[in-house]
Scaffold this active site. Structure first.
Site, mmCIF file in Angstrom:
data_model
loop_
_atom_site.group_PDB
_atom_site.id
_atom_site.type_symbol
_atom_site.label_atom_id
_atom_site.label_comp_id
_atom_site.label_asym_id
_atom_site.label_seq_id
_atom_site.Cartn_x
_atom_site.Cartn_y
_atom_site.Cartn_z
ATOM 1 N N HIS A 193 -2.459 7.613 2.739
ATOM 2 C CA HIS A 193 -2.749 6.208 3.032
ATOM 3 C C HIS A 193 -4.005 6.086 3.898
ATOM 4 O O HIS A 193 -4.841 5.207 3.678
ATOM 5 C CB HIS A 193 -1.553 5.580 3.741
ATOM 6 N N SER A 246 0.837 -1.204 0.000
ATOM 7 C CA SER A 246 0.000 0.000 0.000
ATOM 8 C C SER A 246 0.863 1.241 0.000
ATOM 9 O O SER A 246 0.602 2.211 -0.724
ATOM 10 C CB SER A 246 -0.930 0.011 1.223
ATOM 11 N N ARG A 286 1.420 9.230 4.924
ATOM 12 C CA ARG A 286 0.563 8.652 5.960
ATOM 13 C C ARG A 286 -0.874 9.154 5.822
ATOM 14 O O ARG A 286 -1.823 8.395 5.973
ATOM 15 C CB ARG A 286 1.124 9.001 7.348
#
Length: 210
Positions: free
Chosen positions: A47, A15, A44
């Site tokens: 994601h 991912s 981050r």
């Protein structure tokens, strides 16, 4: 990213690779403007939200990640606007005053929102602490007021409230003052964004992969 099993780690790794590829596509040559730590925080957030637009919306001012790491390593207090944000952040010295009895009293007497009143109650913790606002623009407006009018000096303000009413304006106001901050442009933001940024800085302070 929170994964511990082999399968979970493989999924998280793949991912992250996809996220990095897509961020490079979105930012193009502008990617060179960001430090390694800033890119980790951007990755981050993307994601956590599956929203590539955040790569273009996140703003860093006055070395905020470094200031946040310094504060966390010194166990400084962290103040958040709502309980949802608090429960998502992996840090012990963290406070939410939204349900404090004093907040209800101040909000009623002053005719302000509970979120703004909570920041007034939190003033001693905000000074030399970290503030994380993910939902309430009025909380962020109050933090700026405390800084400008009452001399409060937070180490870092993560201001990413979400919404179409006053959210963008509150973040613009924060960016206009001389304080370390991480914000998003426009109406986008919210709990997942606030939590992912805060946890990213916590992990960096502990020398872990973000």
């Amino acid at each position: 990213m929170g994964a511990i099993s082999r399968d979970g780690l493989d999924v998280a790794r793949r991912s992250r690779e996809i996220v990095r590829e897509k961020i490079r596509e979105v930012l193009g040559e502008d990617i060179e403007r960001y430090s390694e730590w800033e890119m980790r925080i951007i990755e981050r957030v993307v994601h956590a939200t599956a929203d590539m637009e955040y790569a273009k919306l996140i703003r860093f001012k006055n070395h905020p990640i470094e200031r946040g790491i310094e504060g966390i390593r010194n166990n400084c207090p962290m103040v958040v606007d709502v309980e949802m944000v608090k429960v998502g952040i992996r840090y012990d010295n963290i406070f939410s005053f939204i349900d404090d009895e004093r907040v209800y009293e101040i909000a009623k007497e002053e005719g302000i929102t509970r979120a703004a009143a909570a920041m007034r109650v939190a003033k001693p913790y905000i000074d030399r602490g970290i503030v994380v606002v993910g939902n309430a623009p009025t909380a962020l407006f109050e933090v700026v007021r405390l800084i400008e009018e009452e001399g409060v000096e937070p180490r870092l303000v993560i201001g990413v409230p979400v919404g179409f009413v006053k959210a963008g304006e509150s973040k613009e106001l924060l960016r206009s003052i001389d304080v370390p901050s991480i914000t998003t442009e426009g109406p986008k933001g919210g709990t997942p964004v606030a939590v992912s940024i805060a946890n990213g800085i916590v992990e960096l302070s502990r020398g872990r992969e973000v």
